[in-house]
Design a protein around this motif. Structure first.
Motif, PDB file in Angstrom:
ATOM      1  N   LEU A   1       0.814  -1.217   0.000  1.00  0.00           N
ATOM      2  CA  LEU A   1       0.000   0.000   0.000  1.00  0.00           C
ATOM      3  C   LEU A   1       0.846   1.265   0.000  1.00  0.00           C
ATOM      4  CD1 LEU A   1      -2.821   1.329   0.220  1.00  0.00           C
ATOM      5  CD2 LEU A   1      -2.554   1.227   2.709  1.00  0.00           C
ATOM      6  N   ILE A   2       1.904   1.280   0.807  1.00  0.00           N
ATOM      7  CA  ILE A   2       2.649   2.523   1.028  1.00  0.00           C
ATOM      8  C   ILE A   2       3.740   2.774  -0.007  1.00  0.00           C
ATOM      9  CG2 ILE A   2       4.167   3.699   2.691  1.00  0.00           C
ATOM     10  CD1 ILE A   2       2.458   2.609   4.909  1.00  0.00           C
ATOM     11  N   ASP A   3       4.371   1.727  -0.523  1.00  0.00           N
ATOM     12  CA  ASP A   3       5.469   1.922  -1.482  1.00  0.00           C
ATOM     13  C   ASP A   3       5.089   2.768  -2.698  1.00  0.00           C
ATOM     14  OD1 ASP A   3       7.279   0.590   0.068  1.00  0.00           O
ATOM     15  OD2 ASP A   3       7.465  -1.178  -1.214  1.00  0.00           O
ATOM     16  N   PRO A   4       3.934   2.532  -3.333  1.00  0.00           N
ATOM     17  CA  PRO A   4       3.584   3.369  -4.488  1.00  0.00           C
ATOM     18  C   PRO A   4       3.435   4.846  -4.120  1.00  0.00           C
ATOM     19  CG  PRO A   4       2.266   1.368  -4.467  1.00  0.00           C
ATOM     20  CD  PRO A   4       2.971   1.427  -3.155  1.00  0.00           C
ATOM     21  N   GLN A   5       2.973   5.125  -2.925  1.00  0.00           N
ATOM     22  CA  GLN A   5       2.853   6.514  -2.491  1.00  0.00           C
ATOM     23  C   GLN A   5       4.233   7.143  -2.312  1.00  0.00           C
ATOM     24  OE1 GLN A   5      -0.059   6.896   0.828  1.00  0.00           O
ATOM     25  NE2 GLN A   5      -0.599   4.766   0.386  1.00  0.00           N
ATOM     26  N   LEU A   6       5.148   6.374  -1.758  1.00  0.00           N
ATOM     27  CA  LEU A   6       6.521   6.861  -1.604  1.00  0.00           C
ATOM     28  C   LEU A   6       7.185   7.049  -2.969  1.00  0.00           C
ATOM     29  CD1 LEU A   6       7.618   4.620   1.408  1.00  0.00           C
ATOM     30  CD2 LEU A   6       7.241   7.094   1.463  1.00  0.00           C
ATOM     31  N   ASP A   7       6.906   6.134  -3.889  1.00  0.00           N
ATOM     32  CA  ASP A   7       7.471   6.251  -5.249  1.00  0.00           C
ATOM     33  C   ASP A   7       7.036   7.567  -5.901  1.00  0.00           C
ATOM     34  OD1 ASP A   7       8.824   3.826  -5.193  1.00  0.00           O
ATOM     35  OD2 ASP A   7       7.151   2.694  -6.040  1.00  0.00           O
ATOM     36  N   LYS A   8       5.766   7.945  -5.704  1.00  0.00           N
ATOM     37  CA  LYS A   8       5.265   9.195  -6.293  1.00  0.00           C
ATOM     38  C   LYS A   8       5.955  10.410  -5.687  1.00  0.00           C
ATOM     39  CE  LYS A   8       0.609   7.703  -7.623  1.00  0.00           C
ATOM     40  NZ  LYS A   8      -0.852   7.886  -7.416  1.00  0.00           N
ATOM     41  N   ILE A   9       6.184  10.356  -4.381  1.00  0.00           N
ATOM     42  CA  ILE A   9       6.861  11.467  -3.704  1.00  0.00           C
ATOM     43  C   ILE A   9       8.295  11.602  -4.221  1.00  0.00           C
ATOM     44  CG2 ILE A   9       7.697  12.310  -1.468  1.00  0.00           C
ATOM     45  CD1 ILE A   9       5.256  10.823  -0.221  1.00  0.00           C
ATOM     46  N   VAL A  10       8.952  10.471  -4.397  1.00  0.00           N
ATOM     47  CA  VAL A  10      10.334  10.488  -4.914  1.00  0.00           C
ATOM     48  C   VAL A  10      10.360  11.032  -6.340  1.00  0.00           C
ATOM     49  CG1 VAL A  10      12.285   9.029  -5.603  1.00  0.00           C
ATOM     50  CG2 VAL A  10      11.135   8.615  -3.419  1.00  0.00           C
ATOM     51  N   ALA A  11       9.399  10.600  -7.154  1.00  0.00           N
ATOM     52  CA  ALA A  11       9.347  11.035  -8.546  1.00  0.00           C
ATOM     53  C   ALA A  11       9.109  12.538  -8.656  1.00  0.00           C
ATOM     54  CB  ALA A  11       8.250  10.291  -9.299  1.00  0.00           C
ATOM     55  N   ALA A  12       8.431  13.109  -7.671  1.00  0.00           N
ATOM     56  CA  ALA A  12       8.131  14.544  -7.699  1.00  0.00           C
ATOM     57  C   ALA A  12       9.350  15.396  -7.379  1.00  0.00           C
ATOM     58  CB  ALA A  12       7.004  14.858  -6.723  1.00  0.00           C
ATOM     59  N   GLY A  13      10.354  14.798  -6.761  1.00  0.00           N
ATOM     60  CA  GLY A  13      11.581  15.518  -6.443  1.00  0.00           C
ATOM     61  C   GLY A  13      11.438  16.427  -5.234  1.00  0.00           C
TER      62      GLY A  13
ATOM     63  N   LYS B   1       6.498  13.152   7.977  1.00  0.00           N
ATOM     64  CA  LYS B   1       7.230  14.285   7.407  1.00  0.00           C
ATOM     65  C   LYS B   1       7.102  14.345   5.892  1.00  0.00           C
ATOM     66  CE  LYS B   1      10.704  14.243  11.118  1.00  0.00           C
ATOM     67  NZ  LYS B   1      12.143  14.018  11.437  1.00  0.00           N
ATOM     68  N   VAL B   2       6.822  13.195   5.268  1.00  0.00           N
ATOM     69  CA  VAL B   2       6.622  13.201   3.814  1.00  0.00           C
ATOM     70  C   VAL B   2       5.135  13.171   3.459  1.00  0.00           C
ATOM     71  CG1 VAL B   2       8.844  12.096   3.397  1.00  0.00           C
ATOM     72  CG2 VAL B   2       6.803  10.671   3.583  1.00  0.00           C
ATOM     73  N   GLY B   3       4.281  13.327   4.496  1.00  0.00           N
ATOM     74  CA  GLY B   3       2.849  13.454   4.252  1.00  0.00           C
ATOM     75  C   GLY B   3       2.053  12.170   4.304  1.00  0.00           C
ATOM     76  N   ILE B   4       2.617  11.117   4.880  1.00  0.00           N
ATOM     77  CA  ILE B   4       1.893   9.848   4.971  1.00  0.00           C
ATOM     78  C   ILE B   4       1.491   9.582   6.416  1.00  0.00           C
ATOM     79  CG2 ILE B   4       2.067   7.332   4.712  1.00  0.00           C
ATOM     80  CD1 ILE B   4       3.799   7.784   2.263  1.00  0.00           C
ATOM     81  N   ASP B   5       0.196   9.435   6.638  1.00  0.00           N
ATOM     82  CA  ASP B   5      -0.363   9.166   7.965  1.00  0.00           C
ATOM     83  C   ASP B   5      -0.478   7.649   8.129  1.00  0.00           C
ATOM     84  OD1 ASP B   5      -1.979   8.719  10.175  1.00  0.00           O
ATOM     85  OD2 ASP B   5      -3.347  10.376   9.746  1.00  0.00           O
ATOM     86  N   LEU B   6       0.416   7.058   8.894  1.00  0.00           N
ATOM     87  CA  LEU B   6       0.444   5.606   9.027  1.00  0.00           C
ATOM     88  C   LEU B   6      -0.833   5.073   9.668  1.00  0.00           C
ATOM     89  CD1 LEU B   6       1.997   3.030   8.504  1.00  0.00           C
ATOM     90  CD2 LEU B   6       3.189   3.354  10.684  1.00  0.00           C
ATOM     91  N   ASP B   7      -1.403   5.811  10.612  1.00  0.00           N
ATOM     92  CA  ASP B   7      -2.652   5.359  11.240  1.00  0.00           C
ATOM     93  C   ASP B   7      -3.773   5.256  10.216  1.00  0.00           C
ATOM     94  OD1 ASP B   7      -1.478   5.192  13.725  1.00  0.00           O
ATOM     95  OD2 ASP B   7      -2.110   7.197  14.358  1.00  0.00           O
ATOM     96  N   ALA B   8      -3.851   6.240   9.322  1.00  0.00           N
ATOM     97  CA  ALA B   8      -4.880   6.211   8.275  1.00  0.00           C
ATOM     98  C   ALA B   8      -4.632   5.059   7.312  1.00  0.00           C
ATOM     99  CB  ALA B   8      -4.905   7.541   7.519  1.00  0.00           C
ATOM    100  N   GLN B   9      -3.357   4.806   7.018  1.00  0.00           N
ATOM    101  CA  GLN B   9      -3.011   3.713   6.110  1.00  0.00           C
ATOM    102  C   GLN B   9      -3.376   2.359   6.708  1.00  0.00           C
ATOM    103  OE1 GLN B   9      -1.640   4.342   2.946  1.00  0.00           O
ATOM    104  NE2 GLN B   9      -2.071   6.455   3.497  1.00  0.00           N
ATOM    105  N   THR B  10      -3.090   2.174   7.996  1.00  0.00           N
ATOM    106  CA  THR B  10      -3.385   0.878   8.619  1.00  0.00           C
ATOM    107  C   THR B  10      -4.892   0.673   8.786  1.00  0.00           C
ATOM    108  OG1 THR B  10      -3.004   1.826  10.829  1.00  0.00           O
ATOM    109  CG2 THR B  10      -1.153   0.711   9.775  1.00  0.00           C
TER     110      THR B  10
END
Length: 380
Positions: free
Chosen positions: A210-222, A334-343
């Protein structure tokens, strides 16, 4: 040298996330117990859907029970209970041994349709416990908000519970509270705590899926967030598990727990679930080799167990890199991902992913049941 046997030196138990009539009857499960130090089995609706709906192994039994007028739900329950009883009997020697380490269990799940029904979950768990009638069965109850009071009640009644679908640390703490409170209720009722076991099944690979694709998008945005996000890719599940283990060590210590331990209570071990790798970029043993440590269980699919036997490297890894694990969880917001919401999302999806195969399972049994009834009418 067999890595599956060697892992016991590190006080971790491997359980198989699979059951079918075929492996019970052809000797495969017994061989894994004898040769590979297999110490338990877990099942779920998807596993039974594959075993019952995807094979002809159960057709004769379904036909016989259909001719007795049983419903699809009753037939499924009978098939599942029979398989679990047979598996429990294979593990009975381990369960009865003086050094069983709370192993030798086979898990059977309450209907996922009851995941948000406390009373329904409690009633069906009791029914399954009584139907299997083996001391080494564990009844699987989901760690939903509605499941928590059921867990407490069932533990107080002496039912062994495998708490399933745990994705987040706050929910894990709530699960341990339900377990401990259940034991305390049992003490107040003047009942023994001996041979009451429970595991808390923390699901792993789905977190990264679930979380990796969101991180990939953040990385791609620079930008600055990208630099912070890149090291987090593929690390959130393992980090969550390592922090959960530190919570386990804290919770099952101190005066409150010691009072129960003095009366014979066993800790509720953490069980690593969803350990089959779902990302081809990662090593197939990512969720096994990275989380080996004392007083834990890893439940693995057949394929993962075979890979570990071939090239696994047992080492005490669970408390390695703890600072890094804590940093991963600190950096997510810090990168905008709420782990509680994700879980919370993962729990919702997890319940649905069990409801769907359960529905398919009942449908497949119904088709076979109906065909048997029609056949009987034609020959009458």
């Amino acid at each position: 040298m067999n890595p599956l046997v060697d892992i016991r030196r590190l006080d971790q138990s491997l359980w198989l996330d699979f059951i079918s009539r075929k492996v019970l009857q052809n000797g495969e499960l017994k061989r894994r117990i004898d040769e590979d130090a297999l110490r338990g089995v877990t099942s779920n609706p998807a596993i039974f859907e594959k075993a019952i709906g995807g094979s002809a192994d159960y057709d004769d039994t379904i036909k016989a029970q259909a001719e007795q007028g049983k419903s699809a739900d009753d037939i499924y329950m009978g098939l599942a209970v029979a398989d679990v009883q047979a598996a429990c009997d294979l593990f009975k020697e381990l369960y009865d041994s003086h050094d069983n380490s709370s192993d030798g269990y086979v898990s059977l799940e309450v209907s996922p349709r009851l995941a948000h029904d406390t009373a329904g979950t409690t009633a069906e768990a009791r029914q399954l416990w009584q139907a299997v009638s083996r001391p080494n069965v564990m009844i699987k109850v989901p760690a939903t908000l509605e499941g928590l009071p059921a867990i407490r009640t069932l533990i107080s009644e002496g039912v062994n519970i495998n708490v399933t679908l745990i994705f987040g640390l706050d929910r894990y703490k709530a699960v341990t509270e339900a377990f401990i409170a259940g034991l305390e209720d049992r003490v107040k009722a003047g009942k023994s705590l001996a041979r009451i076991d429970s595991v808390a099944s923390f699901f792993l690979s789905r977190i990264d899926v679930l979380i990796d694709p969101q991180l990939d998008k953040i990385v791609a945005a620079g930008g600055d967030k990208a630099k912070l996000a890149e090291p987090l890719i593929g690390e959130v599940a393992i980090a969550s598990a390592k922090v959960a283990y530190q919570l386990y060590k804290e919770i099952f210590a101190g005066a409150r727990w010691q009072a129960l331990a003095d009366k014979g209570a066993n800790t509720q071990r953490l069980l690593w679930a969803s350990t089959g790798n779902k990302n081809p970029k990662y090593d197939d043993l990512k969720y096994v080799e990275g989380l080996i440590g004392p007083k834990t269980v890893d439940t693995v699919p057949v394929e993962t167990m075979d890979i570990f036997k071939e090239r696994g490297k047992p080492a005490d890894t669970l408390e390695q890199g703890l600072d890094q694990a804590q940093a991963v969880l600190r950096d997510l917001p810090k990168v905008g991902i709420d782990l509680d919401a994700q879980t919370a999302q993962l729990e919702k999806e997890g319940v649905q992913k069990f409801i769907e195969p359960f529905g398919k399972l009942i449908d497949s049994v119904e088709k076979k049941r109906a065909a048997a009834v029609d056949g009987a009418k034609q020959t009458a």
